[in-house]
Design a protein around this motif. Structure first.
Motif, short mmCIF file in Angstrom:
data_model
loop_
_atom_site.label_atom_id
_atom_site.label_comp_id
_atom_site.label_asym_id
_atom_site.label_seq_id
_atom_site.Cartn_x
_atom_site.Cartn_y
_atom_site.Cartn_z
N GLY A 53 -3.94 6.93 -5.97
CA GLY A 53 -5.37 6.79 -6.32
C GLY A 53 -5.54 5.15 -6.58
O GLY A 53 -6.78 5.12 -7.15
N ALA A 54 -4.57 4.30 -6.69
CA ALA A 54 -5.07 3.06 -7.12
C ALA A 54 -5.62 2.04 -6.32
O ALA A 54 -5.54 2.41 -5.13
CB ALA A 54 -3.70 2.43 -7.71
N HIS A 55 -6.46 1.21 -6.67
CA HIS A 55 -7.21 0.30 -6.02
C HIS A 55 -5.98 -0.73 -5.48
O HIS A 55 -5.78 -1.08 -4.23
CB HIS A 55 -8.35 -0.67 -6.48
CG HIS A 55 -8.91 -1.70 -5.93
ND1 HIS A 55 -9.41 -1.59 -4.53
CD2 HIS A 55 -9.12 -2.96 -5.95
CE1 HIS A 55 -9.96 -2.25 -4.15
NE2 HIS A 55 -9.86 -3.28 -4.86
N TYR A 56 -4.80 -1.07 -6.42
CA TYR A 56 -3.93 -1.93 -5.92
C TYR A 56 -3.14 -1.76 -7.43
O TYR A 56 -3.24 -1.55 -8.31
CB TYR A 56 -4.09 -3.34 -5.62
CG TYR A 56 -4.62 -4.23 -6.91
CD1 TYR A 56 -3.90 -4.74 -7.77
CD2 TYR A 56 -6.15 -4.35 -6.86
CE1 TYR A 56 -4.62 -5.79 -8.78
CE2 TYR A 56 -6.72 -5.19 -7.70
CZ TYR A 56 -6.00 -5.89 -8.88
OH TYR A 56 -6.44 -6.54 -9.79
N VAL A 112 0.83 -1.26 -0.07
CA VAL A 112 0.08 0.06 -0.17
C VAL A 112 0.97 1.17 0.14
O VAL A 112 0.62 2.32 -0.68
CB VAL A 112 -0.92 0.07 1.23
CG1 VAL A 112 -1.73 1.25 1.10
CG2 VAL A 112 -1.91 -1.13 1.14
N ASN A 113 2.00 1.08 0.66
CA ASN A 113 3.06 2.43 0.87
C ASN A 113 3.37 2.67 -0.74
O ASN A 113 3.66 3.71 -0.92
CB ASN A 113 4.12 1.99 1.72
CG ASN A 113 3.89 2.49 3.01
OD1 ASN A 113 2.92 2.79 3.59
ND2 ASN A 113 5.05 2.79 3.81
N GLU A 114 3.62 1.84 -1.46
CA GLU A 114 4.30 1.93 -2.76
C GLU A 114 3.56 1.81 -3.98
O GLU A 114 3.96 2.14 -5.14
CB GLU A 114 5.56 0.95 -2.87
CG GLU A 114 6.44 0.85 -1.83
CD GLU A 114 7.22 2.20 -1.95
OE1 GLU A 114 7.66 2.90 -3.08
OE2 GLU A 114 7.81 2.85 -0.66
N ALA A 165 16.56 0.36 2.84
CA ALA A 165 16.02 -0.48 2.02
C ALA A 165 14.16 -0.20 1.92
O ALA A 165 13.94 0.16 3.10
CB ALA A 165 16.08 -2.00 2.53
N LYS A 166 13.75 -0.27 1.02
CA LYS A 166 12.30 -0.07 0.94
C LYS A 166 11.72 -1.31 0.45
O LYS A 166 12.55 -2.14 -0.27
CB LYS A 166 11.96 1.13 -0.07
CG LYS A 166 12.59 0.81 -1.65
CD LYS A 166 12.00 2.15 -2.33
CE LYS A 166 10.89 2.00 -3.01
NZ LYS A 166 10.61 3.20 -3.99
N SER A 167 10.31 -1.56 0.26
CA SER A 167 9.83 -2.70 -0.17
C SER A 167 9.62 -2.45 -1.54
O SER A 167 9.10 -1.43 -2.20
CB SER A 167 8.26 -2.73 0.46
OG SER A 167 7.28 -1.73 -0.08
N LEU A 168 10.11 -3.36 -2.32
CA LEU A 168 10.09 -3.48 -3.67
C LEU A 168 8.70 -4.00 -4.29
O LEU A 168 8.29 -3.67 -5.04
CB LEU A 168 11.17 -4.28 -4.45
CG LEU A 168 12.68 -3.63 -4.00
CD1 LEU A 168 14.03 -4.63 -4.35
CD2 LEU A 168 12.82 -2.45 -4.14
N CYS A 188 4.67 -7.89 7.99
CA CYS A 188 3.44 -7.68 8.33
C CYS A 188 2.64 -7.01 7.63
O CYS A 188 1.53 -7.04 7.65
CB CYS A 188 3.32 -7.07 9.81
SG CYS A 188 3.74 -5.26 9.79
N ALA A 189 3.11 -6.56 6.46
CA ALA A 189 2.54 -5.67 5.42
C ALA A 189 1.94 -4.39 5.87
O ALA A 189 1.06 -4.01 5.53
CB ALA A 189 1.34 -6.61 4.80
N GLY A 190 2.58 -3.84 7.02
CA GLY A 190 2.21 -2.55 7.76
C GLY A 190 3.00 -1.54 6.87
O GLY A 190 4.24 -1.72 7.04
N GLY A 191 2.33 -0.34 6.83
CA GLY A 191 2.99 0.83 6.24
C GLY A 191 3.93 1.36 7.12
O GLY A 191 5.08 1.80 6.76
#
Length: 582
Positions: A277-280, A271-273, A544-547, A513-516
């Motif tokens: 405006g996208a749903h996913y 979600v962070n990346e 490092a960021k989530s890719l 955990c998929a948390g922002g």
């Protein structure tokens, strides 16, 4: 150009957000503009222009002055010692690109533009088979239209270029130069779509966009104007939209792997990346081995119904049962957008290039094989020289007849050795040498650019053997790059191993955990600025960021597995790929 390395130039650690005028338009401080101009000027002039080294040191004495006068002197730094300078020299000396007097805007020369044409032809055929039609929408977007979708405009606000004057007159309403075309296109979609029978609506455009980047521009990878395609489609259901998103992602992966011989990992953005405006957002992620960094290669977005609600893109529910005189409920359509850019060319250069220059995969090389007459010296009579050149030209015609993009380099005044080096620098996949001895044996000597392997090919077999060899080169380039990428994707289960493994030029697969907020902490805590952090002094300092969340998970997350972040007490939900990134 300064030698701090291309990876450091891509960081924005010391770049402040752009200031804005009272009207809200982004403005650049004069000092920053001057610095960018100086950087561009330095970048355009490789720091070592004296001497030719071993270039052009052939056996022939003729033509030495011409060789010395050439702008092409060979690559004067290694990829390992100064990637930034290496990259600048390669793109300039191999005639891929040229700078202009507008910082961040470049000239795509035929060698690079041909690659874009091959990509365009390949992908255009794929999407037309899906029922997508090409169109073109205006370059300019009104401010009111751009601001109709809050999340979207906030995601691009700092990069929008504005037009405030037309000729000598100040515009009553300023116009944005498109950073992307959602808001430019969806007013039309609202008019066009009146019934479920108008769905799906699938349009694509091949165009240019402008994103006024305030980070250091890097040709192909990050520029203020770039070429791309952007597809925008509308569907009746989420399921239909979701199916298309993944189909497009497969086509994007095929461009990289089948044309550019570059491996990618398919996945979904956190979600962070995800796209504003996208749903996913789904993505393909590449990897640059020289710096151990990931790079976003292309994205395909399910926009959901967000833009449909903003632009009132609705149809009546065709499945609703109503009585006579009653109206069916209005349903908002489901939309997708997807884009692929000329960044792909820069990725290809960084993945395959070596200390001699470019290494171009055969399927996208504007010259696939170069024929060079050899064995000509001061003792060769004009008649013999003409005979050799004529015979080699026949070989060129044979190869062209077989569909091989072939060049004959019979220039006078240049030694064979000089020509070898020049074509190696330009990345031509196969070099074919032919002289009096070769003609007597009815064969040519072939040299692969990617491996340096030498072998002979019978002249009688050229039309069949050269295409086969080119396909072998294409296949093996992808396999080598895939093996390297796979070896640098490391599973990390504990935080103590995170930074050390990252600093070994790897991307990491970690339980998360998929948390922002947790993502933000990981990025902060894996940076070199953290007190007490053990970071290689030569490693990039950014965190490092989530890719992506890889579509192919390495293994199932075991029950009770905690998030990699020691500050997070939540259970891990998925394996997420983290890494330093362009």
């Amino acid at each position: 150009m300064a030698s701090e390395g291309i990876e450091q130039k891509m960081e924005d650690l010391n770049v402040t957000k752009p200031s804005t005028s009272q009207s809200g338009e982004p403005t650049e401080k004069p000092a920053k503009q001057d610095k960018e101009r100086r950087d561009q000027k330095k970048a355009a002039k490789p720091k070592q222009q004296q001497g030719q080294g071993k270039q052009g040191q052939g056996k022939q004495g003729q033509g030495k002055k011409k060789e010395d006068d050439q702008d092409t002197k060979g690559i004067t730094v290694t990829k390992a010692e100064d990637l930034s300078e290496w990259y600048q020299q390669v793109i300039l000396k191999a005639e891929m690109l040229e700078f202009t007097d507008v910082p961040g805007c470049y000239i795509y020369l035929p060698r690079s533009y041909m690659i874009w044409e091959e990509i365009r032809d390949f992908f255009d055929a794929k999407i037309k088979a899906m029922g997508v039609e090409n169109s073109y929408f205006p370059l300019f977007i009104t401010e009111a239209n751009l601001q109709r979708e809050k999340d979207h405009v906030e995601g691009f606000a700092a990069e929008v270029a504005w037009v405030t004057e037309g000729g000598r007159n100040k515009l009553e309403k300023k116009l944005a130069v498109r950073p992307t075309s959602e808001t430019a296109m969806y007013s039309y979609y609202s008019k066009k779509i009146r019934s479920h029978r108008d769905l799906p609506l699938k349009l694509n455009q091949w165009n240019n966009v402008v994103r006024w980047e305030f980070k250091h521009a890097v040709p192909f990878l990050r520029s203020r104007e770039f070429l791309w395609q952007e597809g925008h489609t509308a569907h009746m259901t989420e399921a239909e939209a979701g199916k298309e998103v993944l189909e497009i992602l497969d086509h994007y992966a095929a461009i990289y792997e089948e044309l550019l011989a570059v491996p990618v990992v398919k996945g979904k953005k956190t979600v962070n990346e995800q796209f504003p405006g996208a749903h996913y957002t789904t993505t393909i992620e590449g990897f640059i081995p020289a710096v151990g960094r990931g790079i976003q290669a292309a994205t395909s977005h399910c926009l959901g119904q967000h833009f449909a609600k903003m632009f009132d893109i609705t149809v009546e529910d065709p499945n609703q049962q109503v009585k006579d005189g009653e109206k069916r409920d209005k349903l908002h359509v489901w939309q997708n957008s997807w884009g692929f850019t000329t960044r792909s060319i820069g990725v290809m250069i960084l993945v395959h290039g070596d200390d001699k220059g470019l290494v171009v995969p055969p399927r996208v090389s504007n010259v696939q094989a170069v024929l060079i007459p050899v064995g000509i010296n001061n003792k060769t009579t004009p008649e013999d020289k003409e005979h050799i050149n004529n015979e080699v030209d026949k070989l060129r015609k044979t190869l062209k007849g077989a569909g091989v993009r072939t060049e004959l380099d019979d220039r006078d005044g240049y030694s064979a050795g000089y020509k070898f080096n020049e074509w190696e620098m330009k990345g031509v996949p196969l070099r074919l040498e032919c002289g009096p001895k070769d003609l007597a044996k009815e064969s040519v000597l072939a040299v692969r650019r990617d491996t340096g392997e030498k072998f002979t090919i019978a002249i009688a077999d050229l039309a069949t053997e050269v295409p086969k060899r080119l396909e072998t080169i294409q296949k093996e380039m992808l396999q080598r790059a895939s093996d390297i990428y796979a070896s640098h994707r490391k599973i990390v289960r504990e935080w103590k191993d995170f930074v050390p493994t990252l600093n070994e030029k790897n991307v990491l697969l970690v339980p998360h955990c998929a948390g922002g907020e947790c993502e933000d902490e990981i990025k902060k805590d894996s940076a070199a600025t953290v007190e007490g952090q053990e970071v290689d002094a030569r490693a990039p300092s950014m965190g490092a960021k989530s890719l992506c969340i890889p579509a192919e998970q390495p293994e199932e997350i075991k029950e009770g597995t905690k998030c990699i972040n020691p500050k997070c007490s939540q259970n891990a939900k998925e394996w997420v790929m983290f890494g330093r990134s362009y």
